[in-house]
Scaffold this active site. Structure first.
Site, PDB file in Angstrom:
ATOM      1  N   HIS A 292      -6.960 -13.617   6.319  1.00  0.00           N
ATOM      2  CA  HIS A 292      -6.562 -12.095   5.980  1.00  0.00           C
ATOM      3  C   HIS A 292      -5.002 -11.783   6.190  1.00  0.00           C
ATOM      4  O   HIS A 292      -4.910 -11.657   7.537  1.00  0.00           O
ATOM      5  CB  HIS A 292      -7.361 -11.019   6.306  1.00  0.00           C
ATOM      6  CG  HIS A 292      -8.584 -11.259   5.789  1.00  0.00           C
ATOM      7  ND1 HIS A 292      -9.301 -10.495   4.777  1.00  0.00           N
ATOM      8  CD2 HIS A 292      -9.783 -11.791   6.381  1.00  0.00           C
ATOM      9  CE1 HIS A 292     -10.526 -11.052   4.546  1.00  0.00           C
ATOM     10  NE2 HIS A 292     -10.882 -11.655   5.615  1.00  0.00           N
TER      11      HIS A 292
ATOM     12  N   ASN B  80      -3.052  -9.037   6.401  1.00  0.00           N
ATOM     13  CA  ASN B  80      -2.689  -8.214   7.370  1.00  0.00           C
ATOM     14  C   ASN B  80      -3.696  -8.205   8.888  1.00  0.00           C
ATOM     15  O   ASN B  80      -3.261  -7.782   9.933  1.00  0.00           O
ATOM     16  CB  ASN B  80      -3.030  -6.805   6.939  1.00  0.00           C
ATOM     17  CG  ASN B  80      -1.901  -6.238   5.868  1.00  0.00           C
ATOM     18  OD1 ASN B  80      -0.925  -5.658   6.392  1.00  0.00           O
ATOM     19  ND2 ASN B  80      -1.903  -6.579   4.921  1.00  0.00           N
TER      20      ASN B  80
ATOM     21  N   HIS C 237      -2.512  -1.060   8.043  1.00  0.00           N
ATOM     22  CA  HIS C 237      -1.876  -0.641   6.772  1.00  0.00           C
ATOM     23  C   HIS C 237      -0.837   0.573   6.815  1.00  0.00           C
ATOM     24  O   HIS C 237      -0.118   0.778   5.728  1.00  0.00           O
ATOM     25  CB  HIS C 237      -3.033  -0.415   5.800  1.00  0.00           C
ATOM     26  CG  HIS C 237      -4.033  -1.583   5.652  1.00  0.00           C
ATOM     27  ND1 HIS C 237      -5.215  -1.556   5.523  1.00  0.00           N
ATOM     28  CD2 HIS C 237      -3.611  -2.860   5.604  1.00  0.00           C
ATOM     29  CE1 HIS C 237      -5.670  -2.756   5.369  1.00  0.00           C
ATOM     30  NE2 HIS C 237      -4.696  -3.609   5.383  1.00  0.00           N
TER      31      HIS C 237
ATOM     32  N   THR D  92      -5.301 -11.351   0.549  1.00  0.00           N
ATOM     33  CA  THR D  92      -4.719 -10.127   0.746  1.00  0.00           C
ATOM     34  C   THR D  92      -5.259  -9.246  -0.330  1.00  0.00           C
ATOM     35  O   THR D  92      -5.411  -9.556  -1.384  1.00  0.00           O
ATOM     36  CB  THR D  92      -3.271 -10.244   0.973  1.00  0.00           C
ATOM     37  OG1 THR D  92      -2.835  -8.898   1.570  1.00  0.00           O
ATOM     38  CG2 THR D  92      -2.526 -10.405  -0.411  1.00  0.00           C
ATOM     39  N   THR D  93      -5.167  -7.682   0.190  1.00  0.00           N
ATOM     40  CA  THR D  93      -5.829  -6.683  -0.604  1.00  0.00           C
ATOM     41  C   THR D  93      -4.336  -6.320  -1.384  1.00  0.00           C
ATOM     42  O   THR D  93      -3.726  -5.690  -0.597  1.00  0.00           O
ATOM     43  CB  THR D  93      -6.485  -5.898  -0.038  1.00  0.00           C
ATOM     44  OG1 THR D  93      -7.559  -6.461   1.103  1.00  0.00           O
ATOM     45  CG2 THR D  93      -7.407  -4.875  -0.754  1.00  0.00           C
TER      46      THR D  93
ATOM     47  N   ASP E 247     -11.212  -4.876  -1.908  1.00  0.00           N
ATOM     48  CA  ASP E 247     -11.780  -3.860  -0.653  1.00  0.00           C
ATOM     49  C   ASP E 247     -13.212  -3.298  -1.309  1.00  0.00           C
ATOM     50  O   ASP E 247     -12.964  -2.608  -2.239  1.00  0.00           O
ATOM     51  CB  ASP E 247     -10.643  -3.011  -0.235  1.00  0.00           C
ATOM     52  CG  ASP E 247     -11.088  -2.416   1.238  1.00  0.00           C
ATOM     53  OD1 ASP E 247     -12.299  -2.013   1.312  1.00  0.00           O
ATOM     54  OD2 ASP E 247     -10.532  -2.141   2.118  1.00  0.00           O
TER      55      ASP E 247
ATOM     56  N   GLY F 137     -13.773  -6.095   3.595  1.00  0.00           N
ATOM     57  CA  GLY F 137     -13.784  -4.806   3.677  1.00  0.00           C
ATOM     58  C   GLY F 137     -15.027  -4.638   4.842  1.00  0.00           C
ATOM     59  O   GLY F 137     -15.856  -5.472   4.917  1.00  0.00           O
TER      60      GLY F 137
ATOM     61  N   GLU G 100     -20.767 -16.829   3.522  1.00  0.00           N
ATOM     62  CA  GLU G 100     -19.876 -18.048   3.077  1.00  0.00           C
ATOM     63  C   GLU G 100     -19.953 -19.250   3.949  1.00  0.00           C
ATOM     64  O   GLU G 100     -20.501 -19.286   5.140  1.00  0.00           O
ATOM     65  CB  GLU G 100     -18.500 -17.207   3.362  1.00  0.00           C
ATOM     66  CG  GLU G 100     -18.106 -16.635   4.606  1.00  0.00           C
ATOM     67  CD  GLU G 100     -18.286 -15.387   4.935  1.00  0.00           C
ATOM     68  OE1 GLU G 100     -19.167 -14.648   4.335  1.00  0.00           O
ATOM     69  OE2 GLU G 100     -17.590 -14.781   5.714  1.00  0.00           O
TER      70      GLU G 100
HETATM   71  C1  6MZ Z   1     -13.574  -9.035  10.541  1.00  0.00           C
HETATM   72  N1  6MZ Z   1     -14.237  -9.643   9.365  1.00  0.00           N
HETATM   73  C2  6MZ Z   1     -13.623  -9.130   8.270  1.00  0.00           C
HETATM   74  N2  6MZ Z   1     -14.822  -8.899   7.453  1.00  0.00           N
HETATM   75  C3  6MZ Z   1     -14.625  -8.127   6.202  1.00  0.00           C
HETATM   76  N3  6MZ Z   1     -13.132  -8.068   5.990  1.00  0.00           N
HETATM   77  C4  6MZ Z   1     -12.052  -8.403   6.523  1.00  0.00           C
HETATM   78  C5  6MZ Z   1     -12.351  -8.919   7.890  1.00  0.00           C
HETATM   79  N4  6MZ Z   1     -11.094  -9.286   8.280  1.00  0.00           N
HETATM   80  C6  6MZ Z   1     -10.422  -8.724   7.242  1.00  0.00           C
HETATM   81  N5  6MZ Z   1     -10.862  -7.986   6.370  1.00  0.00           N
HETATM   82  C7  6MZ Z   1     -10.301  -7.383   5.254  1.00  0.00           C
HETATM   83  O1  6MZ Z   1      -8.907  -7.772   5.162  1.00  0.00           O
HETATM   84  C8  6MZ Z   1      -7.895  -6.511   5.273  1.00  0.00           C
HETATM   85  C9  6MZ Z   1      -6.712  -6.916   6.069  1.00  0.00           C
HETATM   86  O2  6MZ Z   1      -6.015  -7.789   5.513  1.00  0.00           O
HETATM   87  P1  6MZ Z   1      -5.190  -7.469   3.911  1.00  0.00           P
HETATM   88  O3  6MZ Z   1      -4.903  -5.968   3.908  1.00  0.00           O
HETATM   89  O4  6MZ Z   1      -6.008  -7.694   2.740  1.00  0.00           O
HETATM   90  O5  6MZ Z   1      -4.061  -8.248   3.912  1.00  0.00           O
HETATM   91  C10 6MZ Z   1      -8.989  -5.693   5.897  1.00  0.00           C
HETATM   92  O6  6MZ Z   1      -8.583  -4.138   5.389  1.00  0.00           O
HETATM   93  C11 6MZ Z   1     -10.261  -5.758   5.425  1.00  0.00           C
HETATM   94  O7  6MZ Z   1     -10.511  -5.343   4.020  1.00  0.00           O
HETATM   95 ZN    ZN Z   2     -12.752 -12.438   6.569  1.00  0.00          ZN
END
Ligand code: 6MZ
Ligand code: ZN
Length: 341
Positions: free
Chosen positions: A28, A30, A78, A110-111, A179, A209, A239
């Site tokens: 991800h 962020n 964020h 990414t979201t 998300d 999310g 997954e």
């Molecule tokens: C710990 N395991 C996880 N489980 C679920 N969702 C996760 C995550 N790790 C990250 N994210 C998802 O990715 C977003 C950050 O990257 P982006 O803003 O999208 O680039 C988080 O806000 C969450 O929605």
């Molecule tokens: Zn993940």
């Protein structure tokens, strides 16, 4: 073997895990921000009086978090990374970091976010991500140009410096995340954007999310639409991607050797090692391979097999899969040649 010899072995294994080509399918954006960048961004916001720097510093530097704390931290990320320039910067740095540890193919998820105060729409957020990919100079990034052809954004003749051959090459594709907190309309917008940006390297949709929030009914129509349009989907639910450190930190496993990786690997169940959030969990893909190897007793051949097998699960087209196979075969051949010397 003495303790010292064992220590030396482990160091060699760690370096070997760093050297082998790897494929990252679950990262991800962020969650992959460098701590140093987060602190720098927090300092600027602190000076502007928008946050209290010392409080944020404490949170960023904390080691080991519960799942709830992780999602609180994402909300903080964020706030820190909201403008277009910062989104481009964190994309560039994430790609550089993965390439530096010999990740040859990266599916970065990414979201896309709307943020009226920054004049940001989901589309402009994505453009900032793509600009970030374009701005990488230290490694050779292959993305997709507007004609739908894979091309490197780095032009050594224009920019000078290192030639393409001297630099590491990384293929990058994007997954757009929905998300779980989002409304149906917002989720639909993300899918439409993904379809529109397919020719720019968007290869699928992710649902992520906080797992304890959101309703299946709110995002289901968007996932269904993506499927109907032939856009691959990856869900945070059963997954095939395994993120050992992330699972250890957030699932309250008392020890890594209790992770289901061991059983699945033995049963030859399809799986791919990934990082999830390199920044949040202070890890890297090489570290995840090293962790799997040392915890579950994998030899080098099995580790390389595991990283090669990831090719089957990439969302990119067959032509790129073929290229990846060639990269791994070339590495295999080099190993055999080295051995016969
Ligand atoms: C710990 N395991 C996880 N489980 C679920 N969702 C996760 C995550 N790790 C990250 N994210 C998802 O990715 C977003 C950050 O990257 P982006 O803003 O999208 O680039 C988080 O806000 C969450 O929605
Ligand atoms: Zn993940």
């Amino acid at each position: 073997m003495t303790e010292r010899e064992k220590g030396r072995d482990f160091t060699e294994l760690k370096e070997w895990c760093l050297a082998i080509p790897k494929i990252e399918l679950h990262a991800h954006l962020n969650g992959c921000i460098r701590d140093s960048t987060l602190l720098e961004l927090a300092e600027v916001l602190g000076e502007r009086g928008e946050i209290v720097f010392d409080d944020v510093k404490h949170v960023i530097n904390k080691y080991g978090r519960t799942l709830t704390e992780c999602f609180q931290l994402f909300d903080l990320f964020h706030i820190l990374a909201t403008d277009h320039e910062t989104i481009s910067r964190i994309t560039k740095e994430a790609v550089e970091d993965f390439a530096a540890e010999n990740v040859v193919y990266l599916e970065l998820r990414t979201t896309p976010k709307n943020n009226e105060t920054k004049g940001m729409t989901k589309r402009s957020y994505l453009k900032a991500v793509i600009n970030g990919l374009r701005s990488v100079e230290s490694v050779n990034v292959s993305f997709i140009n507007p004609n739908g052809r894979t091309e490197s954004f780095y032009d050594p003749l224009q920019k000078g410096g290192l030639t393409v051959l001297e630099k590491k090459r990384i293929y990058v594709r994007l997954l757009l995340s929905i998300d779980r907190r989002e409304t149906t309309a917002a989720a639909m917008e993300t899918v439409s954007l993904a379809l529109e940006m397919r020719e720019l390297g968007v290869v699928g949709i992710d649902l992520s999310g906080n797992p304890i929030v959101g309703e299946w009914n709110s995002f289901f129509p968007a996932l269904k639409y993506a499927k109907e349009m032939g856009l691959p989907i990856t869900l945070h639910c059963g997954e095939i991607e395994i993120c050992l450190t992330s699972n250890l930190r957030t699932e309250r496993l008392s020890s890594i050797d209790l992770h289901h990786f061991g059983k699945l690997f033995k049963a030859k169940h399809p799986l791919v090692l990934c990082t999830d959030d390199t920044g949040l969990f202070s890890t890297s893909l090489s570290n995840e391979y090293y962790l799997a190897a040392t915890t579950f007793g994998l030899d080098k051949e099995s580790i390389l097999q595991l990283s090669t097998n990831a090719i089957h699960y990439v969302f990119a087209d067959n032509e790129l899969k073929k290229t990846l196979r060639e990269i791994f075969q070339a590495y295999d051949k080099r190993l055999v040649d080295d051995f016969s010397l």
